[in-house]
Design a protein around this motif. Sequence first.
Motif, PDB file in Angstrom:
ATOM      1  N   ASN A  70       0.803  -1.220   0.000  1.00 18.01           N
ATOM      2  CA  ASN A  70       0.000   0.000   0.000  1.00 18.01           C
ATOM      3  C   ASN A  70       0.834   1.267   0.000  1.00 18.01           C
ATOM      4  O   ASN A  70       0.336   2.324  -0.365  1.00 18.01           O
ATOM      5  N   ARG A  71       2.077   1.173   0.474  1.00 17.33           N
ATOM      6  CA  ARG A  71       2.952   2.335   0.646  1.00 17.33           C
ATOM      7  C   ARG A  71       2.317   3.357   1.589  1.00 17.33           C
ATOM      8  O   ARG A  71       2.194   4.537   1.269  1.00 17.33           O
ATOM      9  N   LEU A  72       1.889   2.869   2.755  1.00 21.12           N
ATOM     10  CA  LEU A  72       1.278   3.713   3.762  1.00 21.12           C
ATOM     11  C   LEU A  72       2.199   3.838   4.970  1.00 21.12           C
ATOM     12  O   LEU A  72       3.091   3.018   5.168  1.00 21.12           O
ATOM     13  N   THR A  73       1.930   4.850   5.784  1.00 23.62           N
ATOM     14  CA  THR A  73       2.642   4.957   7.053  1.00 23.62           C
ATOM     15  C   THR A  73       1.987   3.985   8.035  1.00 23.62           C
ATOM     16  O   THR A  73       0.908   3.452   7.781  1.00 23.62           O
ATOM     17  N   LEU A  74       2.651   3.785   9.158  1.00 22.75           N
ATOM     18  CA  LEU A  74       2.127   2.853  10.149  1.00 22.75           C
ATOM     19  C   LEU A  74       0.779   3.322  10.690  1.00 22.75           C
ATOM     20  O   LEU A  74      -0.158   2.526  10.840  1.00 22.75           O
ATOM     21  N   LYS A  75       0.664   4.591  10.948  1.00 23.83           N
ATOM     22  CA  LYS A  75      -0.595   5.150  11.468  1.00 23.83           C
ATOM     23  C   LYS A  75      -1.717   4.997  10.446  1.00 23.83           C
ATOM     24  O   LYS A  75      -2.848   4.616  10.804  1.00 23.83           O
ATOM     25  N   GLN A  76      -1.421   5.272   9.174  1.00 24.09           N
ATOM     26  CA  GLN A  76      -2.434   5.135   8.127  1.00 24.09           C
ATOM     27  C   GLN A  76      -2.872   3.686   7.985  1.00 24.09           C
ATOM     28  O   GLN A  76      -4.050   3.397   7.798  1.00 24.09           O
ATOM     29  N   GLN A  77      -1.907   2.746   8.062  1.00 27.37           N
ATOM     30  CA  GLN A  77      -2.243   1.331   7.913  1.00 27.37           C
ATOM     31  C   GLN A  77      -3.147   0.872   9.050  1.00 27.37           C
ATOM     32  O   GLN A  77      -4.082   0.106   8.842  1.00 27.37           O
ATOM     33  N   ARG A  78      -2.882   1.332  10.258  1.00 21.98           N
ATOM     34  CA  ARG A  78      -3.741   0.977  11.395  1.00 21.98           C
ATOM     35  C   ARG A  78      -5.157   1.505  11.194  1.00 21.98           C
ATOM     36  O   ARG A  78      -6.134   0.805  11.446  1.00 21.98           O
ATOM     37  N   LEU A  79      -5.269   2.745  10.737  1.00 25.77           N
ATOM     38  CA  LEU A  79      -6.589   3.334  10.504  1.00 25.77           C
ATOM     39  C   LEU A  79      -7.331   2.612   9.380  1.00 25.77           C
ATOM     40  O   LEU A  79      -8.541   2.395   9.462  1.00 25.77           O
ATOM     41  N   ILE A  80      -6.614   2.240   8.325  1.00 29.37           N
ATOM     42  CA  ILE A  80      -7.224   1.494   7.216  1.00 29.37           C
ATOM     43  C   ILE A  80      -7.712   0.133   7.699  1.00 29.37           C
ATOM     44  O   ILE A  80      -8.805  -0.308   7.348  1.00 29.37           O
ATOM     45  N   THR A  81      -6.897  -0.533   8.522  1.00 26.87           N
ATOM     46  CA  THR A  81      -7.281  -1.847   9.043  1.00 26.87           C
ATOM     47  C   THR A  81      -8.560  -1.756   9.864  1.00 26.87           C
ATOM     48  O   THR A  81      -9.477  -2.565   9.700  1.00 26.87           O
ATOM     49  N   ILE A  82      -8.649  -0.752  10.718  1.00 26.39           N
ATOM     50  CA  ILE A  82      -9.863  -0.561  11.520  1.00 26.39           C
ATOM     51  C   ILE A  82     -11.039  -0.215  10.612  1.00 26.39           C
ATOM     52  O   ILE A  82     -12.151  -0.720  10.794  1.00 26.39           O
ATOM     53  N   ALA A  83     -10.786   0.632   9.601  1.00 27.51           N
ATOM     54  CA  ALA A  83     -11.851   1.037   8.682  1.00 27.51           C
ATOM     55  C   ALA A  83     -12.328  -0.124   7.818  1.00 27.51           C
ATOM     56  O   ALA A  83     -13.449  -0.095   7.317  1.00 27.51           O
ATOM     57  N   ILE A  84     -11.515  -1.148   7.627  1.00 25.04           N
ATOM     58  CA  ILE A  84     -11.936  -2.330   6.864  1.00 25.04           C
ATOM     59  C   ILE A  84     -12.674  -3.310   7.770  1.00 25.04           C
ATOM     60  O   ILE A  84     -13.649  -3.934   7.364  1.00 25.04           O
ATOM     61  N   LYS A  85     -12.217  -3.438   9.013  1.00 27.24           N
ATOM     62  CA  LYS A  85     -12.831  -4.405   9.925  1.00 27.24           C
ATOM     63  C   LYS A  85     -14.231  -3.978  10.357  1.00 27.24           C
ATOM     64  O   LYS A  85     -15.092  -4.832  10.569  1.00 27.24           O
ATOM     65  N   GLN A  86     -14.482  -2.689  10.490  1.00 24.70           N
ATOM     66  CA  GLN A  86     -15.810  -2.221  10.911  1.00 24.70           C
ATOM     67  C   GLN A  86     -16.910  -2.609   9.915  1.00 24.70           C
ATOM     68  O   GLN A  86     -17.929  -3.164  10.327  1.00 24.70           O
ATOM     69  N   PRO A  87     -16.760  -2.353   8.609  1.00 26.55           N
ATOM     70  CA  PRO A  87     -17.839  -2.787   7.690  1.00 26.55           C
ATOM     71  C   PRO A  87     -17.952  -4.298   7.577  1.00 26.55           C
ATOM     72  O   PRO A  87     -19.017  -4.818   7.261  1.00 26.55           O
ATOM     73  N   ARG A  88     -16.864  -5.029   7.845  1.00 24.66           N
ATOM     74  CA  ARG A  88     -16.963  -6.488   7.858  1.00 24.66           C
ATOM     75  C   ARG A  88     -17.878  -6.939   8.987  1.00 24.66           C
ATOM     76  O   ARG A  88     -18.723  -7.814   8.795  1.00 24.66           O
ATOM     77  N   ILE A  89     -17.708  -6.343  10.162  1.00 23.54           N
ATOM     78  CA  ILE A  89     -18.539  -6.705  11.310  1.00 23.54           C
ATOM     79  C   ILE A  89     -19.987  -6.289  11.075  1.00 23.54           C
ATOM     80  O   ILE A  89     -20.920  -7.015  11.428  1.00 23.54           O
ATOM     81  N   LEU A  90     -20.190  -5.138  10.435  1.00 26.63           N
ATOM     82  CA  LEU A  90     -21.539  -4.652  10.142  1.00 26.63           C
ATOM     83  C   LEU A  90     -22.137  -5.316   8.900  1.00 26.63           C
ATOM     84  O   LEU A  90     -23.211  -4.932   8.457  1.00 26.63           O
ATOM     85  N   SER A  91     -21.414  -6.275   8.331  1.00 28.37           N
ATOM     86  CA  SER A  91     -21.788  -7.029   7.124  1.00 28.37           C
ATOM     87  C   SER A  91     -22.019  -6.119   5.916  1.00 28.37           C
ATOM     88  O   SER A  91     -22.866  -6.392   5.072  1.00 28.37           O
ATOM     89  N   LEU A  92     -21.275  -5.033   5.842  1.00 27.54           N
ATOM     90  CA  LEU A  92     -21.284  -4.198   4.641  1.00 27.54           C
ATOM     91  C   LEU A  92     -20.225  -4.663   3.645  1.00 27.54           C
ATOM     92  O   LEU A  92     -20.275  -4.333   2.471  1.00 27.54           O
ATOM     93  N   LEU A  93     -19.264  -5.436   4.149  1.00 22.09           N
ATOM     94  CA  LEU A  93     -18.138  -5.903   3.350  1.00 22.09           C
ATOM     95  C   LEU A  93     -17.905  -7.370   3.718  1.00 22.09           C
ATOM     96  O   LEU A  93     -17.918  -7.707   4.907  1.00 22.09           O
TER      97      LEU A  93
END
Length: 101
Positions: free
Chosen positions: A52-75
């Motif tokens: 992704n070529r992201l910083t560590l902080k950005q990668q953490r935020l992206i990971t959380i932003a991906i896991k939330q819609p998975r739990i909400l069954s949007l993804l």
Amino acid sequence: MDKSKRPFLKSKRSFSRRLPAIQSGDRINYRNMSLISRFISEQGKILSRRVNRLTLKQQRLITIAIKQPRILSLLPFLNNEKQFERIESTSRTTGIRTRNK
């Protein structure tokens, strides 16, 4: 000139810096699916930081932003459409087997 006495020469490659994957105005949020979909593989996995070529902080935020819609069954957690197609095409249609004695 002998190899041992030759001065050390660095390669003169110019590195062109790629644009960052996330612009400063982009909000990392689970509702921003156009942004999130760039960081998910075809199988539904979260891509690594090096890819992704992201910083560590950005990668953490992206990971959380991906896991939330998975739990909400949007993804979906995994995208196994190709796997199901392969199983259906290779399944055998055999009738009743007869035993040879």
